[in-house]
Design an enzyme around this catalytic site. Structure first.
Site, PDB file in Angstrom:
ATOM      1  N   LYS A  59      -7.325   0.532  31.200  1.00 44.16           N
ATOM      2  CA  LYS A  59      -5.850   0.703  31.192  1.00 44.16           C
ATOM      3  C   LYS A  59      -5.429   1.617  30.060  1.00 44.16           C
ATOM      4  O   LYS A  59      -6.188   1.882  29.106  1.00 44.16           O
ATOM      5  CB  LYS A  59      -5.148  -0.654  31.036  1.00 44.16           C
ATOM      6  CG  LYS A  59      -5.584  -1.509  29.828  1.00 44.16           C
ATOM      7  CD  LYS A  59      -4.918  -1.173  28.526  1.00 44.16           C
ATOM      8  CE  LYS A  59      -5.509  -1.909  27.336  1.00 44.16           C
ATOM      9  NZ  LYS A  59      -5.041  -1.450  26.045  1.00 44.16           N
TER      10      LYS A  59
ATOM     11  N   SER B  66     -12.015  -6.352  28.551  1.00 43.31           N
ATOM     12  CA  SER B  66     -11.101  -7.199  29.322  1.00 43.31           C
ATOM     13  C   SER B  66     -11.322  -6.993  30.819  1.00 43.31           C
ATOM     14  O   SER B  66     -11.248  -7.943  31.607  1.00 43.31           O
ATOM     15  CB  SER B  66      -9.644  -6.872  28.971  1.00 43.31           C
ATOM     16  OG  SER B  66      -9.432  -7.084  27.594  1.00 43.31           O
ATOM     17  N   ALA B  67     -11.603  -5.757  31.216  1.00 48.78           N
ATOM     18  CA  ALA B  67     -11.903  -5.485  32.636  1.00 48.78           C
ATOM     19  C   ALA B  67     -13.195  -6.207  33.031  1.00 48.78           C
ATOM     20  O   ALA B  67     -13.287  -6.761  34.133  1.00 48.78           O
ATOM     21  CB  ALA B  67     -12.023  -3.985  32.875  1.00 48.78           C
TER      22      ALA B  67
ATOM     23  N   ASP C 210      -5.426  -8.964  26.977  1.00 52.80           N
ATOM     24  CA  ASP C 210      -5.416  -7.917  28.005  1.00 52.80           C
ATOM     25  C   ASP C 210      -6.074  -8.357  29.309  1.00 52.80           C
ATOM     26  O   ASP C 210      -6.050  -7.613  30.293  1.00 52.80           O
ATOM     27  CB  ASP C 210      -6.155  -6.666  27.497  1.00 52.80           C
ATOM     28  CG  ASP C 210      -5.376  -5.933  26.415  1.00 52.80           C
ATOM     29  OD1 ASP C 210      -4.174  -6.233  26.236  1.00 52.80           O
ATOM     30  OD2 ASP C 210      -5.966  -5.070  25.751  1.00 52.80           O
TER      31      ASP C 210
HETATM   32  P1  ATP Z   1      -9.264  -4.420  22.674  1.00 53.80           P
HETATM   33  O1  ATP Z   1      -9.009  -5.200  23.959  1.00 53.80           O
HETATM   34  O2  ATP Z   1      -9.650  -5.264  21.501  1.00 53.80           O
HETATM   35  O3  ATP Z   1      -8.214  -3.387  22.409  1.00 53.80           O
HETATM   36  P2  ATP Z   1     -10.855  -2.197  23.384  1.00 53.80           P
HETATM   37  O4  ATP Z   1     -10.216  -1.962  24.692  1.00 53.80           O
HETATM   38  O5  ATP Z   1     -10.507  -1.268  22.287  1.00 53.80           O
HETATM   39  O6  ATP Z   1     -10.619  -3.672  22.942  1.00 53.80           O
HETATM   40  P3  ATP Z   1     -13.463  -2.944  24.336  1.00 53.80           P
HETATM   41  O7  ATP Z   1     -14.403  -1.924  24.849  1.00 53.80           O
HETATM   42  O8  ATP Z   1     -12.843  -3.861  25.318  1.00 53.80           O
HETATM   43  O9  ATP Z   1     -12.412  -2.157  23.494  1.00 53.80           O
HETATM   44  O10 ATP Z   1     -14.251  -3.823  23.268  1.00 53.80           O
HETATM   45  C1  ATP Z   1     -13.910  -4.057  21.933  1.00 53.80           C
HETATM   46  C2  ATP Z   1     -15.065  -4.814  21.268  1.00 53.80           C
HETATM   47  O11 ATP Z   1     -15.299  -6.030  21.977  1.00 53.80           O
HETATM   48  C3  ATP Z   1     -16.388  -4.064  21.301  1.00 53.80           C
HETATM   49  O12 ATP Z   1     -16.582  -3.299  20.152  1.00 53.80           O
HETATM   50  C4  ATP Z   1     -17.420  -5.163  21.417  1.00 53.80           C
HETATM   51  O13 ATP Z   1     -17.892  -5.557  20.151  1.00 53.80           O
HETATM   52  C5  ATP Z   1     -16.674  -6.369  21.989  1.00 53.80           C
HETATM   53  N1  ATP Z   1     -17.050  -6.690  23.374  1.00 53.80           N
HETATM   54  C6  ATP Z   1     -17.293  -7.906  23.865  1.00 53.80           C
HETATM   55  N2  ATP Z   1     -17.592  -7.868  25.157  1.00 53.80           N
HETATM   56  C7  ATP Z   1     -17.534  -6.591  25.546  1.00 53.80           C
HETATM   57  C8  ATP Z   1     -17.753  -5.933  26.781  1.00 53.80           C
HETATM   58  N3  ATP Z   1     -18.108  -6.578  27.882  1.00 53.80           N
HETATM   59  N4  ATP Z   1     -17.593  -4.603  26.809  1.00 53.80           N
HETATM   60  C9  ATP Z   1     -17.230  -3.941  25.677  1.00 53.80           C
HETATM   61  N5  ATP Z   1     -17.052  -4.509  24.501  1.00 53.80           N
HETATM   62  C10 ATP Z   1     -17.195  -5.831  24.410  1.00 53.80           C
END
Ligand code: ATP
Length: 332
Positions: free
Chosen positions: A25, A120-121, A152
């Protein structure tokens, strides 16, 4: 992982794998309220799902585990129960008293830690797949488990375009029209969401952050916008990218740039390449550039490819859908 937290396996060999998909998103609007006593901030945000899919396949197994593949499979993604895909399965198993262990196989196509909701996805897709696998049709329970996993996750379940309030997890649907073209520049640096919130609080306490209007050299022009969610909602209803460009807004911009100054450089580069507007995605560091159409997005992408601080350039469109099952390939 070793040892199922929910007792012995219930004949996993009798179940077929289940695949589901959910999307990353962008926050077309993000206003962050003051820090509250419980450590959280109230948000007003407008989410739009993007056509960047996370695909999660649950394979019945002897034990719970998680594996990664895909463009953004990298070593920073945890492979234990803190992985959001596995955490979602474990949470739904616990909520339903189920004991079917699975391997959670995640194909990552959303940049990691880019403010694009990839984890979150994964959680949303895993919830949909596991609910199907165990025969859970209780939508309220699934929604409650989703909220418990992260702010999210409810939006990743729903997809499309939505207004989020509270922690961003109280959603109201938004009637959007048309398709918007985005170019995303992922950064060579990383930002942690809690760290960006902390820096925003510090900057506000010091009186040096307002609403993203001082986003660094040149970036102010790209990012400054009225903090008016109604303007974004109106623009999303017009299918007019120029109108949307004028209404995009993110309160986290100053803090993200303060922690990772290359973001301002990337924003400048995209604006010089002709983007209608640059927008830090959520807490960053990914920057989204709004384009007029497909051809315009291609032009911007080419110029961004060579920019300092840019790791990867991805073209995508929004809105995409919500989390859904992917039917197994037809038998040959
Ligand atoms: P946020 O929802 O905190 O804004 P984001 O969208 O910036 O996150 P994500 O890729 O969702 O980034 O992941 C943030 C952190 O969550 C990663 O650095 C990782 O340590 C942890 N994490 C846990 N599970 C996952 C996953 N399935 N995929 C990616 N990261 C994950």
């Amino acid at each position: 992982m070793t040892g199922s937290p929910f007792g012995p396996a219930s004949h996993p060999e009798t179940l077929d794998p289940v695949t589901a998909r959910a999307y990353g998103k962008i926050n077309a609007f993000l206003a962050v309220g003051p820090l509250q006593d419980d450590g959280y901030h109230d948000l007003v945000t407008v989410f739009q799902s993007l056509d960047l899919a996370e695909t999660v396949t649950l394979v019945p197994a002897e034990d719970f585990s998680v594996t990664l593949s895909g463009r953004y499979a990298d070593t920073t993604v945890p492979l234990d129960s803190s992985n959001l895909g596995l955490a979602a399965v474990l949470a739904l198993a616990e909520a339903t008293g189920t004991t079917i262990p699975v391997e959670v196989a995640i194909e990552k196509n959303v940049p990691v830690a880019g403010g694009m909701g990839g984890g979150s996805a994964d959680a949303a897709a895993a919830l949909v797949a596991y609910a199907h696998l165990i025969g859970c049709t209780d939508r309220d329970l699934i929604a409650e488990v989703a909220r418990g996993l992260g702010a999210d996750v409810p939006f990743a379940l729903r997809g499309g375009t939505a207004l989020g309030t509270g922690r961003g997890d109280e959603l109201s649907p938004v009637l959007g029209r048309g398709e918007f073209h985005w170019v995303l520049a992922t950064s060579t640096g990383r930002l942690s969401t809690p760290e960006v919130y902390r820096r925003l609080d510090e900057l506000r306490a010091a009186g040096s952050s307002t609403t993203g209007a001082d986003a660094g050299p040149g970036a102010g022009a790209a990012e400054a916008g009225p903090a008016d969610p109604a303007a974004v909602l109106r623009a999303l209803g017009t299918a007019d990218p120029e109108a949307l460009a004028g209404a995009l807004h993110n309160d986290m911009t100053d803090a993200a740039i303060d922690l990772l100054p290359d973001i301002a450089h990337v924003m400048d580069t995209g604006m010089r390449a002709g983007a209608l507007r640059a927008l830090v995605s959520g807490s960053g560091p990914t920057v989204g550039f709004l384009a007029r159409d497909h051809t315009h997005a291609l032009e911007i992408a080419v110029l961004l490819e060579a920019s300092r601080g840019v790791r990867q350039v991805v073209r995508t469109t929004g809105p995409a859908g919500g989390a859904h099952l992917v039917p197994p390939p037809a038998a040959a």
